[in-house]
Design an enzyme around this catalytic site. Structure first.
Site, PDB file in Angstrom:
ATOM      1  CG  ASP A   8     -54.273  14.793 -18.108  1.00 57.35           C
ATOM      2  OD1 ASP A   8     -53.431  13.944 -18.471  1.00 57.35           O
ATOM      3  OD2 ASP A   8     -54.681  14.877 -16.931  1.00 57.35           O
ATOM      4  CG  HIS A   9     -51.027  18.108 -17.359  1.00 64.29           C
ATOM      5  ND1 HIS A   9     -52.390  18.303 -17.223  1.00 64.29           N
ATOM      6  CD2 HIS A   9     -50.548  17.869 -16.113  1.00 64.29           C
ATOM      7  CE1 HIS A   9     -52.714  18.201 -15.937  1.00 64.29           C
ATOM      8  NE2 HIS A   9     -51.609  17.939 -15.252  1.00 64.29           N
ATOM      9  CB  CYS A  65     -55.555  11.413 -17.473  1.00 62.32           C
ATOM     10  SG  CYS A  65     -56.495  10.250 -16.465  1.00 62.32           S
ATOM     11  N   GLY A  66     -53.106  10.826 -16.023  1.00 63.86           N
ATOM     12  CA  GLY A  66     -52.066  10.316 -15.130  1.00 63.86           C
ATOM     13  C   GLY A  66     -52.333   8.873 -14.723  1.00 63.86           C
ATOM     14  CB  THR A  67     -54.626   7.356 -12.389  1.00 65.32           C
ATOM     15  OG1 THR A  67     -55.777   8.203 -12.538  1.00 65.32           O
ATOM     16  CG2 THR A  67     -53.719   7.909 -11.302  1.00 65.32           C
ATOM     17  N   GLY A  68     -55.521   7.415 -15.535  1.00 64.72           N
ATOM     18  CA  GLY A  68     -56.602   6.931 -16.391  1.00 64.72           C
ATOM     19  C   GLY A  68     -57.965   7.049 -15.719  1.00 64.72           C
ATOM     20  CB  ILE A  69     -58.957   7.273 -12.149  1.00 67.72           C
ATOM     21  CG1 ILE A  69     -58.238   5.984 -11.737  1.00 67.72           C
ATOM     22  CG2 ILE A  69     -60.264   7.425 -11.372  1.00 67.72           C
ATOM     23  CD1 ILE A  69     -57.715   5.994 -10.301  1.00 67.72           C
ATOM     24  N   GLY A  70     -59.607   9.621 -14.072  1.00 68.58           N
ATOM     25  CA  GLY A  70     -60.439  10.787 -14.382  1.00 68.58           C
ATOM     26  C   GLY A  70     -61.000  10.731 -15.795  1.00 68.58           C
ATOM     27  CG  MET A  71     -58.457  10.849 -19.314  1.00 65.30           C
ATOM     28  SD  MET A  71     -59.157  12.168 -20.331  1.00 65.30           S
ATOM     29  CE  MET A  71     -57.639  12.971 -20.895  1.00 65.30           C
ATOM     30  CG  HIS A  98     -66.245 -10.634 -21.570  1.00 67.42           C
ATOM     31  ND1 HIS A  98     -66.334 -11.358 -20.407  1.00 67.42           N
ATOM     32  CD2 HIS A  98     -65.650 -11.447 -22.468  1.00 67.42           C
ATOM     33  CE1 HIS A  98     -65.823 -12.567 -20.585  1.00 67.42           C
ATOM     34  NE2 HIS A  98     -65.399 -12.635 -21.839  1.00 67.42           N
ATOM     35  NE  ARG A 133     -70.768 -16.041 -21.631  1.00 66.49           N
ATOM     36  CZ  ARG A 133     -69.620 -16.301 -22.246  1.00 66.49           C
ATOM     37  NH1 ARG A 133     -69.608 -16.618 -23.542  1.00 66.49           N
ATOM     38  NH2 ARG A 133     -68.462 -16.237 -21.584  1.00 66.49           N
ATOM     39  CG  HIS A 134     -69.949 -11.410 -23.569  1.00 61.16           C
ATOM     40  ND1 HIS A 134     -69.871 -11.695 -22.220  1.00 61.16           N
ATOM     41  CD2 HIS A 134     -69.154 -12.305 -24.195  1.00 61.16           C
ATOM     42  CE1 HIS A 134     -69.053 -12.720 -22.042  1.00 61.16           C
ATOM     43  NE2 HIS A 134     -68.602 -13.108 -23.219  1.00 61.16           N
TER      44      HIS A 134
HETATM   45  C1  RB5 Z   1     -53.417  15.321 -13.255  1.00 62.85           C
HETATM   46  O1  RB5 Z   1     -52.568  15.729 -12.234  1.00 62.85           O
HETATM   47  C2  RB5 Z   1     -54.144  14.065 -12.852  1.00 62.85           C
HETATM   48  O2  RB5 Z   1     -55.016  14.325 -11.807  1.00 62.85           O
HETATM   49  C3  RB5 Z   1     -54.895  13.484 -14.026  1.00 62.85           C
HETATM   50  O3  RB5 Z   1     -54.026  13.259 -15.082  1.00 62.85           O
HETATM   51  C4  RB5 Z   1     -55.575  12.153 -13.805  1.00 62.85           C
HETATM   52  O4  RB5 Z   1     -54.715  11.231 -13.251  1.00 62.85           O
HETATM   53  C5  RB5 Z   1     -56.866  12.225 -13.117  1.00 62.85           C
HETATM   54  O5  RB5 Z   1     -57.550  11.209 -12.929  1.00 62.85           O
END
Ligand code: RB5
Length: 149
Positions: A8-9, A65-71, A98, A133-134
């Site tokens: 994303d951006h 993405c910003g944190t990688g969490i949403g992706m 693993h 084993r994995h």
């Molecule tokens: C975008 O502002 C941010 O929310 C997105 O890149 C990502 O970090 C979401 O998990």
């Protein structure tokens, strides 16, 4: 190996570095965007890259993405995807050995460029042993039929 890449951006700048690395290292890859820092919704890109991998058109995917969490959350909703958010090289290595992770996720706002490049190289160059084993554990990851998944 064919690699699908997307961001994303907030992940755009790091994704461009990943694209440079893939080009330099001679990988066959496709950049699914985004192509500038205008705001886009990470689930749209995550789903496109995840489906490119599960379709068999690409062997691996890399999402930023910003944190990688949403992706990571979104990609893991696609059946057959094992997306791993990695902050350093050891995580990248074991995500392959693993977990047979088929998508690597990076945080553009949380991981520096040079560390990210090392993570990408380790992850791309580490194989999964289907006789290990994995493999039994990885086979248990898929949703169970009684979960409606
Ligand atoms: C975008 O502002 C941010 O929310 C997105 O890149 C990502 O970090 C979401 O998990």
């Amino acid at each position: 190996m064919k690699v699908a890449v997307g961001s994303d951006h907030a992940g755009y700048k790091l994704k461009e570095e990943v694209v440079d690395l893939l080009r330099t290292d001679g990988y066959d890859f496709k950049d699914f965007g985004t192509f500038n820092e205008d705001s886009v919704d990470y689930p749209d890109v995550a789903r496109e890259v995840a489906e490119a991998v599960t379709s068999g058109d690409y062997d691996r995917g890399i999402l930023v993405c910003g944190t990688g969490i949403g992706m990571c959350i979104t990609a893991n909703k696609v059946r057959g995807i094992r997306a791993a958010l990695c902050f350093e090289q050891y995580m990248a290595k074991v995500a392959r050995e693993h977990n047979d992770a088929n998508i690597l996720v990076l945080g553009g706002r949380t991981t520096g460029v040079e560390i990210a490049k090392e993570i990408v190289r380790v992850w791309l160059n580490t194989s999964f042993d289907p006789k290990s084993r994995h493999a039994r554990r990885v086979a248990k990851i898929e949703p169970h039929s009684n979960q409606g998944g």
